[in-house]
Design an enzyme around this catalytic site. Structure first.
Site, PDB file in Angstrom:
ATOM      1  N   GLU A 255     -10.086   9.491  20.347  1.00 25.15           N
ATOM      2  CA  GLU A 255      -9.967   7.949  20.746  1.00 25.15           C
ATOM      3  C   GLU A 255     -10.360   7.235  19.669  1.00 25.15           C
ATOM      4  O   GLU A 255     -11.736   7.144  19.602  1.00 25.15           O
ATOM      5  CB  GLU A 255     -10.690   7.834  22.070  1.00 25.15           C
ATOM      6  CG  GLU A 255     -10.351   8.744  23.338  1.00 25.15           C
ATOM      7  CD  GLU A 255      -8.724   8.353  23.721  1.00 25.15           C
ATOM      8  OE1 GLU A 255      -8.422   7.172  23.298  1.00 25.15           O
ATOM      9  OE2 GLU A 255      -8.454   9.261  24.232  1.00 25.15           O
ATOM     10  N   CYS A 294     -12.706  -1.108  22.832  1.00 18.42           N
ATOM     11  CA  CYS A 294     -11.796  -0.513  22.087  1.00 18.42           C
ATOM     12  C   CYS A 294     -10.314  -1.182  22.497  1.00 18.42           C
ATOM     13  O   CYS A 294      -9.215  -1.085  21.931  1.00 18.42           O
ATOM     14  CB  CYS A 294     -11.633   0.944  22.188  1.00 18.42           C
ATOM     15  SG  CYS A 294     -11.729   1.556  23.862  1.00 18.42           S
TER      16      CYS A 294
HETATM   17  P1  NAP Z   1     -18.480   5.394  14.374  1.00 15.26           P
HETATM   18  O1  NAP Z   1     -19.110   4.990  13.421  1.00 15.26           O
HETATM   19  O2  NAP Z   1     -16.871   6.223  13.889  1.00 15.26           O
HETATM   20  O3  NAP Z   1     -19.226   6.620  15.165  1.00 15.26           O
HETATM   21  C1  NAP Z   1     -18.727   7.330  16.148  1.00 15.26           C
HETATM   22  C2  NAP Z   1     -19.550   8.398  16.401  1.00 15.26           C
HETATM   23  O4  NAP Z   1     -19.264   9.488  15.560  1.00 15.26           O
HETATM   24  C3  NAP Z   1     -21.001   8.217  16.487  1.00 15.26           C
HETATM   25  O5  NAP Z   1     -21.658   9.106  17.659  1.00 15.26           O
HETATM   26  C4  NAP Z   1     -21.437   8.546  15.125  1.00 15.26           C
HETATM   27  O6  NAP Z   1     -22.801   8.991  15.046  1.00 15.26           O
HETATM   28  C5  NAP Z   1     -20.602   9.813  14.953  1.00 15.26           C
HETATM   29  N1  NAP Z   1     -20.562  10.382  13.688  1.00 15.26           N
HETATM   30  C6  NAP Z   1     -20.281   9.672  12.460  1.00 15.26           C
HETATM   31  N2  NAP Z   1     -20.218  10.371  11.247  1.00 15.26           N
HETATM   32  C7  NAP Z   1     -20.033  11.533  11.811  1.00 15.26           C
HETATM   33  C8  NAP Z   1     -19.732  12.866  11.213  1.00 15.26           C
HETATM   34  N3  NAP Z   1     -19.489  13.051  10.027  1.00 15.26           N
HETATM   35  N4  NAP Z   1     -19.531  13.913  12.010  1.00 15.26           N
HETATM   36  C9  NAP Z   1     -19.685  14.016  13.381  1.00 15.26           C
HETATM   37  N5  NAP Z   1     -20.067  12.587  14.135  1.00 15.26           N
HETATM   38  C10 NAP Z   1     -20.095  11.540  13.313  1.00 15.26           C
HETATM   39  O7  NAP Z   1     -17.814   4.371  15.394  1.00 15.26           O
HETATM   40  P2  NAP Z   1     -18.780   3.329  16.179  1.00 15.26           P
HETATM   41  O8  NAP Z   1     -19.183   2.472  15.127  1.00 15.26           O
HETATM   42  O9  NAP Z   1     -20.053   3.999  16.881  1.00 15.26           O
HETATM   43  O10 NAP Z   1     -17.975   2.737  17.306  1.00 15.26           O
HETATM   44  C11 NAP Z   1     -16.973   1.463  17.118  1.00 15.26           C
HETATM   45  C12 NAP Z   1     -15.559   1.950  17.065  1.00 15.26           C
HETATM   46  O11 NAP Z   1     -15.193   2.881  18.168  1.00 15.26           O
HETATM   47  C13 NAP Z   1     -14.628   0.987  16.992  1.00 15.26           C
HETATM   48  O12 NAP Z   1     -13.419   1.318  15.808  1.00 15.26           O
HETATM   49  C14 NAP Z   1     -13.848   1.290  18.504  1.00 15.26           C
HETATM   50  O13 NAP Z   1     -12.442   0.453  18.349  1.00 15.26           O
HETATM   51  C15 NAP Z   1     -13.678   2.442  18.467  1.00 15.26           C
HETATM   52  N6  NAP Z   1     -14.033   2.672  19.926  1.00 15.26           N
HETATM   53  C16 NAP Z   1     -12.724   3.379  20.602  1.00 15.26           C
HETATM   54  C17 NAP Z   1     -12.566   3.853  21.855  1.00 15.26           C
HETATM   55  C18 NAP Z   1     -11.232   4.351  22.417  1.00 15.26           C
HETATM   56  O14 NAP Z   1     -11.503   4.743  23.458  1.00 15.26           O
HETATM   57  N7  NAP Z   1     -10.396   4.486  21.981  1.00 15.26           N
HETATM   58  C19 NAP Z   1     -13.696   3.411  22.563  1.00 15.26           C
HETATM   59  C20 NAP Z   1     -14.796   2.988  21.999  1.00 15.26           C
HETATM   60  C21 NAP Z   1     -14.817   2.576  20.789  1.00 15.26           C
HETATM   61  P3  NAP Z   1     -23.897   8.114  14.514  1.00 15.26           P
HETATM   62  O15 NAP Z   1     -24.031   6.803  15.330  1.00 15.26           O
HETATM   63  O16 NAP Z   1     -25.255   8.714  14.588  1.00 15.26           O
HETATM   64  O17 NAP Z   1     -23.441   7.772  13.000  1.00 15.26           O
END
Ligand code: NAP
Length: 525
Positions: A255, A294
């Site tokens: 997602e 999102c």
């Molecule tokens: P993110 O930076 O991509 O991080 C998401 C998750 O991935 C975090 O738990 C992060 O951990 C983890 N992560 C980072 N690098 C990783 C790796 N190499 N291997 C495994 N896990 C890793 O996203 P965010 O800033 O938290 O969230 C914002 C984004 O999420 C926005 O773009 C939004 O649109 C999207 N979103 C989508 C939905 C949906 O249902 N489609 C819902 C909510 C949000 P760390 O925090 O420890 O780095």
């Protein structure tokens, strides 16, 4: 204070200084988290060998009852979740409710509908298939719970709902869960997991929590495991292309981010009911959770002759909304989650401003109510406008994850449909119109690139669920840029945590196996 990990049935504190969790209003440190030194491989193994078998000894009905007990425990601690939402996310009451009450509702919903699956241990799918002349040899498709771990990697904006909307269908399926909340806002998910563990509802190994970096978690996943990821498209690409994930064909549900659209129909003249409803909806979408959803409306398509009036109507309402410290009862819009997100928003905003005019806001130096501008992480709600969406690049591509939306003029469905499609796959598009032919044309024109389409006409009035509201009975997810994943949609969500296989054999053997099954048709009821 350092928040511990919960691995192999024990609380384990990570090594080193850890990652700082801050209050986005004051900039003060609240807690630290670390997964350094934790044995993630052993934790996954414990979940597979201890948690999974214990969960799958139970029937679907028994697991649904377990979800009901989890919902009760979480509901009893709701006030504390609101307090942590305020501290760690700068959430207003409405923001906290959207996440926390959404989480509780989803857990209760699965507890309720899951009971319908009854006493079976797996699901029988479709009719038996005759494969022999005399009928002694045949086939039957089954869906069986995966015997691995469901690893949830979540985004920062929904620490409560993100946990529950994934946990409910996985646990109902009989699959143990390993929760990895996003680091900046991990406190709330940590507290919820802690409450569930303390209540002793789940068998040992059925729930694990990694607080801090995922580190080498993906290296230790196996063929029977499942990754359910929510986050940015960039991280999604890294997870999807991880060598071990690819090599072992680990099932991945993604997602990701999305440039969602709301469309005012050609009949939506100023002062009509639908015009006013969409003005309200855009306002809500821009300001709730400071636009950090999102599903938030990023692009608003309006007929060219109506664009100016629409912008004025949204702006006049935005100007009366106080932005600042949510501890002040007059404040309606809180901060984004931290300084890094604030910088990312301002950077994205600059790109949008390079091809759009600013209708409201846009001041990077604006003064929030009751907060220090230097220490806090606010973004002024900003409405932009584009008169040439077909020639624009960034408006269809840059997700400013904050209180920002862009109005885009259209002349007819001929330019509207290609512009909406430039989102390259979105979670949701909504259409406000009484023109049935227009509604049909747009749904047919863009439906394939969306997980959810919401249509509102005068017969519906204000009785719709909301552009940004994800309801557990309906599909959440979207193709292309939105990640290509599917979540929720009632009991269909269980499909991610089950494996389809077919048994070809003596009909008696198939009949015997079928006696242990619930009917997979119930997933689609
Ligand atoms: P993110 O930076 O991509 O991080 C998401 C998750 O991935 C975090 O738990 C992060 O951990 C983890 N992560 C980072 N690098 C990783 C790796 N190499 N291997 C495994 N896990 C890793 O996203 P965010 O800033 O938290 O969230 C914002 C984004 O999420 C926005 O773009 C939004 O649109 C999207 N979103 C989508 C939905 C949906 O249902 N489609 C819902 C909510 C949000 P760390 O925090 O420890 O780095």
């Amino acid at each position: 204070m350092k928040l511990a990990n919960y691995l192999a049935g024990k609380w384990v504190e990570g090594a080193g200084p850890g990652i700082e969790l801050v209050d986005p209003v004051t900039g003060e440190e609240l807690a630290r988290i670390s997964s350094e030194g934790a044995d993630l491989e052993a934790a996954l193994d414990f979940a597979r060998t201890q948690g999974g078998p214990r969960l799958r000894q139970l029937s679907y009905t028994e697991r649904a009852e377990m979800l009901g007990k989890i919902a009760e425990v979480l509901t009893a601690n709701r006030d504390e979740y609101f307090r942590l939402s305020l501290l760690n996310l700068g959430a207003t009451q409405a923001d906290a409710s959207f996440d926390v009450d959404g989480a509780l509702y989803t857990m209760k919903y699965y507890a309720k509908i899951g009971r319908a699956l009854g006493e079976g241990k797996m699901l029988k799918e479709g009719a038996s298939v005759p494969l022999s002349k005399t009928g002694v040899f045949g086939a039957q498709h089954f869906l069986t719970p995966a015997k691995g771990v469901a690893v949830f990697i979540n985004a920062f904006n929904f620490p409560a709902w993100g946990f529950c909307e994934k946990a409910a269908p996985a646990l109902l399926s009989g699959v143990p869960i390993c929760v990895k909340p996003a680091s900046p806002t991990a406190w709330l998910a940590h507290k919820m997991v802690n409450d569930v563990v303390e209540a002793g509802i789940l068998p040992s190994g059925a729930i694990s929590l990694v607080c801090g970096s995922a580190r080498h978690l993906l290296d230790h996943l196996r063929e029977e495991d499942i990754i359910s990821f929510t986050g940015s498209a960039d991280t999604a690409a890294r997870v999807r292309s991880h060598a071990n994930v690819l090599g072992r064909s680990v099932r991945v549900n993604i997602e990701a981010d999305s440039i969602n659209s709301a469309i005012l129909g050609p009949d939506g003249a100023p002062a009509t009911e639908l015009f006013d409803l969409l003005v309200k909806e855009v306002l809500k979408e821009m300001t709730l959770k400071a636009g950090q959803k999102c599903t938030t409306i990023r692009r608003v398509f309006a007929p060219r002759q109506t664009l100016k009036a629409f912008g004025e109507a949204v702006s006049s309402r935005l100007s009366s909304m106080k932005v600042g410290n949510p501890r002040n009862p007059e404040v309606k819009v809180g901060p984004v989650v931290n300084k890094a997100q604030q910088s990312a928003c301002l950077e994205g905003l600059k790109k949008l401003e390079s091809e759009c005019s600013v209708v409201f806001g846009g001041d990077a130096q604006f003064q929030p109510v009751d907060a220090d501008r230097q220490k806090s992480a606010f973004v002024e709600p900003t409405l932009l406008a584009s008169n040439n969406g077909l020639a624009s690049k960034y408006v269809h591509d840059v997700e400013v994850f904050g209180p920002v939306a862009t109005l885009i003029a259209y002349d007819s469905s001929k330019d509207l449909i290609p512009m909406v499609r430039r989102g390259n796959g979105s979670l949701v598009a909504s259409i406000f119109s009484n023109d049935t032919a227009f509604l049909r044309e747009v749904v047919l024109g863009v439906g394939d690139l969306h997980g959810r389409m919401m249509a509102v006409d005068s017969s519906v009035g204000n009785q719709y669920t909301g552009h940004g509201n994800v309801v557990p009975s309906c599909l959440h997810g979207g193709p292309g840029r939105a990640g290509g994943g599917e979540e929720l949609a009632g009991l269909r969500a269980l499909l991610l945590y089950h494996r389809r296989f077919v048994v070809q054999g003596p009909v008696n053997c198939i009949k015997d196996l079928s006696e242990f099954c619930a009917d997979a048709n119930l997933l689609y009821a």
